[in-house]
Write a protein that holds these residues in place. Sequence first.
Motif, PDB file in Angstrom:
ATOM      1  N   THR A  41       0.943  -1.252  -0.087  1.00 23.33           N
ATOM      2  CA  THR A  41      -0.027   0.061   0.009  1.00 23.33           C
ATOM      3  C   THR A  41       0.905   1.112  -0.238  1.00 23.33           C
ATOM      4  OG1 THR A  41      -1.555  -1.309   1.345  1.00 23.33           O
ATOM      5  CG2 THR A  41      -1.814   1.229   1.324  1.00 23.33           C
ATOM      6  N   CYS A  42       0.656   2.247  -0.904  1.00 19.93           N
ATOM      7  CA  CYS A  42       1.365   3.427  -0.860  1.00 19.93           C
ATOM      8  C   CYS A  42       0.401   4.408  -0.260  1.00 19.93           C
ATOM      9  CB  CYS A  42       1.686   3.908  -2.390  1.00 19.93           C
ATOM     10  SG  CYS A  42       2.510   5.621  -2.514  1.00 19.93           S
ATOM     11  N   VAL A  43       1.037   5.169   0.858  1.00 22.11           N
ATOM     12  CA  VAL A  43       0.210   6.175   1.370  1.00 22.11           C
ATOM     13  C   VAL A  43       0.583   7.540   1.086  1.00 22.11           C
ATOM     14  CG1 VAL A  43      -0.468   7.088   3.386  1.00 22.11           C
ATOM     15  CG2 VAL A  43      -0.367   4.760   3.514  1.00 22.11           C
ATOM     16  N   SER A  44       0.059   8.563   0.365  1.00 17.22           N
ATOM     17  CA  SER A  44       0.564   9.476  -0.217  1.00 17.22           C
ATOM     18  C   SER A  44       0.047  10.637   0.623  1.00 17.22           C
ATOM     19  CB  SER A  44       0.027   9.972  -1.566  1.00 17.22           C
ATOM     20  OG  SER A  44      -1.295  10.222  -1.644  1.00 17.22           O
ATOM     21  N   ARG A  45       0.966  11.590   0.943  1.00 12.07           N
ATOM     22  CA  ARG A  45       0.798  12.957   1.722  1.00 12.07           C
ATOM     23  C   ARG A  45       0.487  12.456   3.465  1.00 12.07           C
ATOM     24  NH1 ARG A  45      -2.626  17.188  -1.562  1.00 12.07           N
ATOM     25  NH2 ARG A  45      -1.602  18.164   0.387  1.00 12.07           N
ATOM     26  N   PRO A  46       1.432  11.689   3.826  1.00 11.17           N
ATOM     27  CA  PRO A  46       1.449  11.333   5.315  1.00 11.17           C
ATOM     28  C   PRO A  46       1.109  12.161   6.205  1.00 11.17           C
ATOM     29  CG  PRO A  46       3.449  10.800   4.351  1.00 11.17           C
ATOM     30  CD  PRO A  46       2.681  11.284   3.244  1.00 11.17           C
ATOM     31  N   PHE A  56       5.438   0.714   8.087  1.00  9.60           N
ATOM     32  CA  PHE A  56       6.210  -0.533   8.137  1.00  9.60           C
ATOM     33  C   PHE A  56       6.683  -0.805   6.569  1.00  9.60           C
ATOM     34  CE2 PHE A  56       2.935  -0.374  11.242  1.00  9.60           C
ATOM     35  CZ  PHE A  56       3.719  -1.443  12.374  1.00  9.60           C
ATOM     36  N   ILE A  57       7.930  -1.182   6.549  1.00  7.35           N
ATOM     37  CA  ILE A  57       8.637  -1.569   5.230  1.00  7.35           C
ATOM     38  C   ILE A  57       9.431  -2.835   5.266  1.00  7.35           C
ATOM     39  CG2 ILE A  57      10.279  -0.966   3.681  1.00  7.35           C
ATOM     40  CD1 ILE A  57       9.889   2.016   4.642  1.00  7.35           C
ATOM     41  N   ASP A  58       8.825  -3.912   4.668  1.00  6.01           N
ATOM     42  CA  ASP A  58       9.679  -5.206   4.434  1.00  6.01           C
ATOM     43  C   ASP A  58      10.476  -5.434   3.601  1.00  6.01           C
ATOM     44  OD1 ASP A  58       9.863  -7.779   5.328  1.00  6.01           O
ATOM     45  OD2 ASP A  58       8.536  -8.486   4.055  1.00  6.01           O
ATOM     46  N   ASP A  82      11.709  14.997  10.826  1.00  6.31           N
ATOM     47  CA  ASP A  82      10.943  16.393  10.167  1.00  6.31           C
ATOM     48  C   ASP A  82       9.259  16.214  10.607  1.00  6.31           C
ATOM     49  OD1 ASP A  82      13.272  17.617   9.299  1.00  6.31           O
ATOM     50  OD2 ASP A  82      12.734  17.340   7.105  1.00  6.31           O
ATOM     51  N   MET A  83       8.935  14.917  10.350  1.00  4.17           N
ATOM     52  CA  MET A  83       7.189  14.840  10.594  1.00  4.17           C
ATOM     53  C   MET A  83       7.200  13.992  11.741  1.00  4.17           C
ATOM     54  SD  MET A  83       6.626  14.296   6.390  1.00  4.17           S
ATOM     55  CE  MET A  83       4.881  14.118   6.689  1.00  4.17           C
ATOM     56  N   GLY A  84       8.105  13.492  12.537  1.00  8.86           N
ATOM     57  CA  GLY A  84       7.706  12.596  13.613  1.00  8.86           C
ATOM     58  C   GLY A  84       6.934  11.271  13.501  1.00  8.86           C
ATOM     59  N   ILE A  85       7.212  10.756  12.275  1.00  7.29           N
ATOM     60  CA  ILE A  85       6.679   9.552  11.747  1.00  7.29           C
ATOM     61  C   ILE A  85       7.683   8.417  12.076  1.00  7.29           C
ATOM     62  CG2 ILE A  85       6.048   8.141   9.737  1.00  7.29           C
ATOM     63  CD1 ILE A  85       5.015  10.678   8.265  1.00  7.29           C
ATOM     64  N   GLN A  86       7.149   7.317  12.615  1.00  9.46           N
ATOM     65  CA  GLN A  86       7.976   6.166  13.052  1.00  9.46           C
ATOM     66  C   GLN A  86       8.118   5.382  11.920  1.00  9.46           C
ATOM     67  OE1 GLN A  86       5.972   4.699  16.678  1.00  9.46           O
ATOM     68  NE2 GLN A  86       7.893   4.457  17.556  1.00  9.46           N
ATOM     69  N   PHE A  87       9.097   4.591  11.666  1.00  8.25           N
ATOM     70  CA  PHE A  87       9.344   3.668  10.765  1.00  8.25           C
ATOM     71  C   PHE A  87      10.103   2.439  11.050  1.00  8.25           C
ATOM     72  CE2 PHE A  87       9.564   7.496   8.251  1.00  8.25           C
ATOM     73  CZ  PHE A  87       9.132   6.943   6.947  1.00  8.25           C
ATOM     74  N   PHE A  88       9.078   1.397  10.762  1.00 11.24           N
ATOM     75  CA  PHE A  88       9.695  -0.191  11.165  1.00 11.24           C
ATOM     76  C   PHE A  88      10.210  -0.716   9.892  1.00 11.24           C
ATOM     77  CE2 PHE A  88       6.769   1.305  14.445  1.00 11.24           C
ATOM     78  CZ  PHE A  88       7.181   0.659  15.829  1.00 11.24           C
ATOM     79  N   SER A  93      19.705  -7.036   5.207  1.00  7.95           N
ATOM     80  CA  SER A  93      20.909  -6.642   4.545  1.00  7.95           C
ATOM     81  C   SER A  93      21.899  -5.719   5.471  1.00  7.95           C
ATOM     82  CB  SER A  93      20.301  -5.488   3.496  1.00  7.95           C
ATOM     83  OG  SER A  93      21.447  -4.718   3.063  1.00  7.95           O
ATOM     84  N   TYR A  94      23.049  -6.326   5.258  1.00  6.88           N
ATOM     85  CA  TYR A  94      24.202  -5.701   6.025  1.00  6.88           C
ATOM     86  C   TYR A  94      24.039  -4.115   5.693  1.00  6.88           C
ATOM     87  CZ  TYR A  94      28.887  -4.151   7.096  1.00  6.88           C
ATOM     88  OH  TYR A  94      29.885  -3.596   7.631  1.00  6.88           O
TER      89      TYR A  94
END
Length: 153
Positions: A41-46, A56-58, A82-88, A93-94
Amino acid sequence: MAGYLNPGNVGFQSILNGLYVDKSNLIAYVNHTLDTPRRLTCVSRPRRFGKSFVVFIDEIESALHPTAISEFLDIIDRIASDMGIQFFIASHSYFVIKKLYLIALKRKQSIPCISLSKDKGVQYFDMLEGMPENSIINESIRLYEEEIEEVLG
């Protein structure tokens, strides 16, 4: 094909090559697509989701050159800062782990890391304290050392 969620531009819908879903239906849509070929799913303008938004990125490294991985993680770092978004991010990959380590050092900020292995189970690391100890990192380092040994004799 990915779904686009609340792009906020009516004109965009006319050229859309996917599915438009309003953000109020985000959870239902994502749950519906789990374990299907259309699970991405692509979320634009988060920024519209506010500071509590999570991404979440696998396998972020899939089909990316190491340079692209590094640049993509720089972009993620800026967005998170900048936006305070959390990424998992899940990765084998090394290059990904090394770049996250360097980002933690540069920012002098904690980046939590969880490593799973058959031998050691679940391990928790802080990238600010160094690279995690696991078989992928160890093999990458071993190959590098082997190369140096061969080149330098």
